[in-house]
Design a protein around this motif. Structure first.
Motif, short mmCIF file in Angstrom:
data_model
loop_
_atom_site.label_atom_id
_atom_site.label_comp_id
_atom_site.label_asym_id
_atom_site.label_seq_id
_atom_site.Cartn_x
_atom_site.Cartn_y
_atom_site.Cartn_z
N LYS A 191 -16.92 -68.04 75.02
CA LYS A 191 -16.93 -66.70 74.43
C LYS A 191 -17.97 -65.84 75.12
O LYS A 191 -18.86 -66.34 75.84
CB LYS A 191 -17.21 -66.77 72.94
N GLU A 192 -17.85 -64.53 74.93
CA GLU A 192 -18.78 -63.57 75.52
C GLU A 192 -19.69 -63.02 74.43
O GLU A 192 -19.24 -62.70 73.33
CB GLU A 192 -18.01 -62.43 76.18
N VAL A 193 -20.97 -62.89 74.76
CA VAL A 193 -21.96 -62.44 73.78
C VAL A 193 -22.73 -61.25 74.33
O VAL A 193 -22.64 -60.91 75.51
CB VAL A 193 -22.93 -63.59 73.43
N VAL A 194 -23.51 -60.62 73.44
CA VAL A 194 -24.22 -59.39 73.77
C VAL A 194 -25.69 -59.52 73.38
O VAL A 194 -26.00 -60.05 72.32
CB VAL A 194 -23.64 -58.17 73.04
N VAL A 195 -26.56 -59.00 74.24
CA VAL A 195 -27.98 -58.90 73.93
C VAL A 195 -28.37 -57.43 73.95
O VAL A 195 -28.02 -56.70 74.88
CB VAL A 195 -28.84 -59.67 74.96
N ALA A 196 -29.05 -56.97 72.91
CA ALA A 196 -29.55 -55.60 72.86
C ALA A 196 -30.84 -55.52 73.67
O ALA A 196 -31.78 -56.26 73.41
CB ALA A 196 -29.80 -55.17 71.42
N ASN A 197 -30.86 -54.64 74.64
CA ASN A 197 -32.05 -54.41 75.47
C ASN A 197 -32.73 -53.16 74.94
O ASN A 197 -32.44 -52.05 75.36
CB ASN A 197 -31.64 -54.24 76.93
N LYS A 198 -33.64 -53.34 73.99
CA LYS A 198 -34.17 -52.22 73.23
C LYS A 198 -35.28 -51.47 73.97
O LYS A 198 -36.10 -52.06 74.68
CB LYS A 198 -34.70 -52.70 71.88
N LEU A 199 -35.27 -50.16 73.74
CA LEU A 199 -36.33 -49.30 74.26
C LEU A 199 -37.38 -49.12 73.17
O LEU A 199 -37.17 -48.41 72.20
CB LEU A 199 -35.77 -47.93 74.66
N PRO A 200 -38.54 -49.76 73.28
CA PRO A 200 -39.60 -49.57 72.29
C PRO A 200 -40.33 -48.26 72.53
O PRO A 200 -39.98 -47.49 73.43
CB PRO A 200 -40.50 -50.78 72.51
N GLY A 201 -41.35 -48.00 71.74
CA GLY A 201 -42.05 -46.73 71.82
C GLY A 201 -42.79 -46.49 73.12
O GLY A 201 -43.10 -45.35 73.45
N GLY A 202 -43.03 -47.52 73.90
CA GLY A 202 -43.81 -47.36 75.13
C GLY A 202 -43.07 -46.76 76.30
O GLY A 202 -43.68 -46.46 77.32
N GLY A 203 -41.74 -46.61 76.19
CA GLY A 203 -40.99 -45.98 77.26
C GLY A 203 -40.37 -46.91 78.27
O GLY A 203 -39.73 -46.45 79.22
N ASN A 204 -40.53 -48.24 78.08
CA ASN A 204 -39.91 -49.23 78.97
C ASN A 204 -39.07 -50.19 78.15
O ASN A 204 -39.54 -50.73 77.14
CB ASN A 204 -40.99 -50.02 79.73
N PHE A 205 -37.86 -50.44 78.59
CA PHE A 205 -36.99 -51.36 77.88
C PHE A 205 -37.61 -52.77 77.85
O PHE A 205 -38.43 -53.12 78.68
CB PHE A 205 -35.62 -51.42 78.55
N ASN A 206 -37.16 -53.54 76.87
CA ASN A 206 -37.69 -54.91 76.73
C ASN A 206 -37.43 -55.76 77.96
O ASN A 206 -38.24 -56.61 78.33
CB ASN A 206 -37.05 -55.60 75.52
N PHE A 207 -36.26 -55.56 78.59
CA PHE A 207 -35.85 -56.42 79.69
C PHE A 207 -35.55 -55.57 80.93
O PHE A 207 -35.44 -54.35 80.84
CB PHE A 207 -34.59 -57.22 79.29
N PRO A 208 -35.38 -56.22 82.06
CA PRO A 208 -35.01 -55.48 83.27
C PRO A 208 -33.64 -54.79 83.13
O PRO A 208 -32.87 -55.07 82.20
CB PRO A 208 -34.97 -56.57 84.35
#
Length: 549
Positions: A314-331
């Motif tokens: 199956k295919e899954v999804v990860v949310a790459n969240k933008l926190p308050g610092g202006g840089n997303f959690n992941f590349p």
């Protein structure tokens, strides 16, 4: 599963909008990449350079190959088709039901301007006698019925959803063997998340899990003036009691050190993957330069998630969240870019994205909650976000018992009623040549920060105006959605004028979803649609959708 040795060394991360490996852009954007309409493009240009665009982080060389491997996983078609999901903010913090879902962070702060410390004294007594751990026994979830909660999500039009599995206080909503502070062994003594997953699998409903527990580390102690407590008071407070350090891990922990906490952070994620195999993972609070969620363990957890899904076919999804610092959690190219409340999301966001928002703030249920964001707000947001390539994730806020406030339930059901009529223009659609036309009331650039010097994008749907139209397409079929029912009972779509640069085909029929064919004329000014003299029903108060043939 790979096992990386945990290091306390700070990992150097370079801020960059580029990723170490080129990835085909069609993984993240439609084949037909929508452009902003002329007036939106002009407004964006007016503010060019005034606000900092969000950026991605590039992995250090040691983990670049691992990130490249993770980046090979595309955003699945199922979530692009789904458009709308629901999850929860529900847990121990729902018991005091006051002000915030981080009640534990502020109840020990004597100078808290939100009045949480005083509220606690007035309603539960002295902190020495009643610490946050006491709320765990009061969290019973006695009215929680997983099937009924799932039914509400489905009736609301959601195509995926689930419980918030753990929030900042660290209490786990599943039956865990990693940490004793969990719903299976304390409080409800039920596997709350597991019950939901069981019901969801019966209905082929995609399951979400949200993890906010990286911030659990030192959250309480860093938020208070510890000198405000006497030595005698400290001896009686649960936040200084070593028997509770696994619930309040931080600077005073002797056993649950930062490396122990980080390994548990990782192992909780793996445990949920192994036990429940969620289809969607939402992360909050991750900062890979911090030792509480270091890059090696982040990489390992995400890789394990994707490899587990591959093994299951199956295919899954990860949310790459933008926190308050202006840089997303992941590349870049890891998961789907995620903007809390649409905060700091550029108007020309580009590819697919996700916006998460509370049904009404605060994020959790509080006593006498005011639902200032009505169904109309969320329906407008859904139309706007979908037209721009977005998925809308809305948070349900159950009471401590698991019951839903009738006012909140009514809002969700109203959204569902609108989607039953207009879902054809929402589900399974893709972006058109332009996302929108008409007045621009849904986004603005505002100042923020202590000195009000930083410009940021703000998306809101409180004052939409007549003439605001959003477009989607599906299987060669064009849909135009009006955010309002115009007072004139006529809708002029300028982008569909004769000899339109966007739509040169002849238009033989225009149908309003939930009603039928409507009269129209097409001139050099636009496609003018005559609406019925009266709205067919109250659902049309929230706007309507047109199928253009």
């Amino acid at each position: 599963m790979k096992k990386f040795a945990l290091s306390l060394l700070t990992l150097a991360v370079v801020t960059s909008s580029l990723y170490a490996k080129d990835v085909s852009p069609d993984i993240y954007t439609d084949t037909n990449v929508a452009q902003l309409s002329n007036n939106e493009a002009a407004l964006l240009k007016k503010h060019e350079g005034k606000f900092t665009r969000p950026t991605y982080q590039t992995a250090v060389a040691e983990y670049r190959d691992d990130w490249n491997k993770i980046a090979e996983h595309k955003i699945p078609e199922w979530i692009i088709d789904a458009k709308f999901g629901i999850y929860t903010h529900w847990g121990v913090y729902s018991v005091p039901a006051f002000e915030t879902n981080v009640y534990h962070r502020y109840m020990y702060d004597k100078s808290n301007p939100r009045g949480i410390y005083q509220y606690h004294l007035d309603n539960f007594g002295k902190l020495e006698d009643f610490g946050y751990t006491k709320f765990v026994d009061m969290f019973k979830a006695e009215d929680y019925n997983a099937k009924e909660m799932l039914d509400l999500m489905i009736d609301s039009g959601a195509k995926f959803g689930g419980l918030g599995t753990v929030h900042h206080d660290g209490f786990l909503m599943w039956d865990s063997e990693i940490n004793r502070w969990n719903a299976g062994k304390m409080g409800p003594k039920r596997d709350l998340y597991g019950e939901f997953v069981t019901e969801a699998r019966k209905r082929d409903f995609k399951v979400a899990a949200s993890f906010h527990h990286a911030r659990t580390w030192d959250m309480v102690h860093k938020s208070i003036d510890e000198s405000s407590f006497t030595a005698e008071e400290k001896s009686k407070l649960d936040i200084y009691d070593q028997q509770f350090e696994d619930f309040y891990p931080g600077r005073h922990s002797k056993t649950t050190t930062i490396d122990v906490f980080a390994q548990q952070w990782h192992d909780k994620i793996v445990e949920v993957i192994d036990k429940y195999s969620p289809d969607f993972f939402f992360f909050d609070g991750i900062k890979r330069t911090n030792a509480n969620s270091p890059e090696n363990l982040v990489v390992d957890a995400l890789d394990y998630y994707y490899q587990n899904a591959k093994a299951e076919g199956k295919e899954v999804v990860v949310a790459n969240k933008l926190p308050g610092g202006g840089n997303f959690n992941f590349p870049e190219h890891i998961g789907i870019p995620t903007y809390e409340g649409g905060r700091d999301m550029p108007a020309d966001v580009g590819g697919y994205f996700l916006v998460d928002r509370a049904i009404s703030y605060p994020w959790t249920y509080v006593k006498d909650k005011e639902y200032n964001l009505k169904a109309n707000y969320h329906i407008d947001a859904l139309m706007d976000m979908v037209a721009r390539g977005g998925i809308y994730l809305l948070s349900l806020t159950p009471m401590a018992s698991g019951a839903i406030d009738p006012a909140e339930e009514a809002i969700f059901r109203e959204i569902g009623q609108w989607l039953k009529v207009n879902g054809e223009a929402i589900y399974d659609t893709r972006r058109w040549a332009i996302p929108a036309e008409g007045p621009i009331s849904t986004w603005k650039v505002a100042k923020s920060g202590k000195n009000k010097q930083v410009m940021r994008m703000v998306w809101a749907y409180n004052k939409v105006k007549d003439g605001e139209i959003r477009f989607t397409q599906k299987d060669g079929q064009l849909y135009a959605m009006s955010l309002t029912w115009p007072e004139s009972n006529e809708l002029l779509i300028k982008s569909l004028k004769g000899n339109s640069e966007y739509y040169q085909q002849e238009i033989s029929k225009v149908s309003m979803l939930g009603y039928g064919e409507v009269d129209f004329t097409r001139t050099e000014a636009g496609l003018n649609i005559k609406l019925p003299k009266q709205k067919p029903n109250k659902i049309f108060d929230h706007g309507m959708s047109f199928k253009i043939n």
